[in-house]
Design a protein around this motif. Sequence first.
Motif, short mmCIF file in Angstrom:
data_model
loop_
_atom_site.label_atom_id
_atom_site.label_comp_id
_atom_site.label_asym_id
_atom_site.label_seq_id
_atom_site.Cartn_x
_atom_site.Cartn_y
_atom_site.Cartn_z
N ALA A 205 -2.63 19.24 -7.39
CA ALA A 205 -2.58 19.54 -5.96
C ALA A 205 -1.39 18.85 -5.31
CB ALA A 205 -3.88 19.12 -5.30
N THR A 208 1.92 20.66 -6.26
CA THR A 208 2.11 21.98 -5.68
C THR A 208 2.06 21.98 -4.16
OG1 THR A 208 -0.27 22.43 -5.89
CG2 THR A 208 1.15 23.15 -7.71
N ARG A 210 -0.66 21.77 -2.46
CA ARG A 210 -1.85 22.55 -2.12
C ARG A 210 -3.09 21.69 -2.27
NH1 ARG A 210 -0.79 27.92 -0.24
NH2 ARG A 210 1.43 28.20 -0.64
N THR A 211 -4.24 22.22 -1.84
CA THR A 211 -5.49 21.52 -2.07
C THR A 211 -5.98 21.79 -3.49
OG1 THR A 211 -6.89 23.35 -1.34
CG2 THR A 211 -6.08 21.84 0.37
N GLN A 214 -7.42 25.27 -3.71
CA GLN A 214 -6.40 26.31 -3.82
C GLN A 214 -5.82 26.37 -5.23
OE1 GLN A 214 -4.00 24.95 -0.48
NE2 GLN A 214 -4.41 26.86 0.62
N ARG A 218 -6.27 29.61 -7.56
CA ARG A 218 -5.07 30.24 -8.09
C ARG A 218 -5.14 30.34 -9.61
NH1 ARG A 218 -1.30 33.92 -6.68
NH2 ARG A 218 -0.13 34.12 -8.61
N GLU A 239 -8.20 28.64 4.09
CA GLU A 239 -7.57 27.89 3.00
C GLU A 239 -7.78 28.59 1.66
OE1 GLU A 239 -8.93 24.00 0.55
OE2 GLU A 239 -8.67 23.67 2.70
N ILE A 243 -3.73 31.78 -1.12
CA ILE A 243 -3.39 31.39 -2.49
C ILE A 243 -2.44 32.38 -3.16
CG2 ILE A 243 -5.53 30.09 -2.88
CD1 ILE A 243 -6.64 32.55 -4.36
#
Length: 277
Positions: A205, A208, A210-211, A214, A218, A239, A243
């Motif tokens: 995370a 990237t 992102r969480t 996510q 993905r 959220e 993705i």
Amino acid sequence: MTTVPDITLNDGATIPQLGFGVFQIKPEDTARAVLEAFEVGYRHIDTAQMYGNEREVGQAIAESGLPREELFITSKLNNDSHDPAAAREATARSVDALGGPMDLYLVHWPMPAVGDYVQTWHAMEAARDAGQTRSIGVSNFQIPHLERLLAESETVPAVNQIEVHPYLRQDAVRAFNREHGIATQAWSPISQGDVLDDPELLALAGETGRTVAQVVLRWHIQRGDIVFPKSTSPARMAENFDIFDFALTDAQVARVDACNIDRRRGPDPDEMNWIPG
């Protein structure tokens, strides 16, 4: 608006690869949650007779003003309705609650110690032939269950909805599905939150931007599975939907793969014989 990729099923129907699940959403909260999901952009809703909120999903569909042909609605046959006569009655109730035919209808669990799931499958074929659903499939079916269906019926399930997440990759069942043209749907895609504190996933995370949720969603998308996270928070819904503007590298996918410990959060399908009272 983000365009969600479609998966083409073995009967020619298409299903959005990302959907919104309503498992464990209280009936009184369901219509609002589904309407908020529609606002975010979701067009694929996954419910079940067992969840007790089909009618509220139907209410949201009616109130949304969205053309029905833009939506993809899945429901599942309850465990107490495997007898063909009971299945017919349950299917009619779902069609009524949802305000019309389903796009996809699943046998929720094989229930091998309770009844003959092949006869149940024939009832699903009859529901499809009667126009009550466009496609039919199964949920939580293991390889032996699928082998028997393929040997004793003329219809290959369009999908098999199974528990899949980084702690339970389900490689063998997914490979069998793929070999026979059965799409895999992943329920509990983030293991009911178990994976959110995983150190390797937290590191990904960070890399990237992102969480963890996510990153994991993905990962599901890049593996080709259909996924439908659940949330009652509009911010989390958004959220989970966001993705499609990044991708994991092959090395990063392999790092998520390596988190597998073959640990279920839900019941073992070979032992699940619970009928709701």
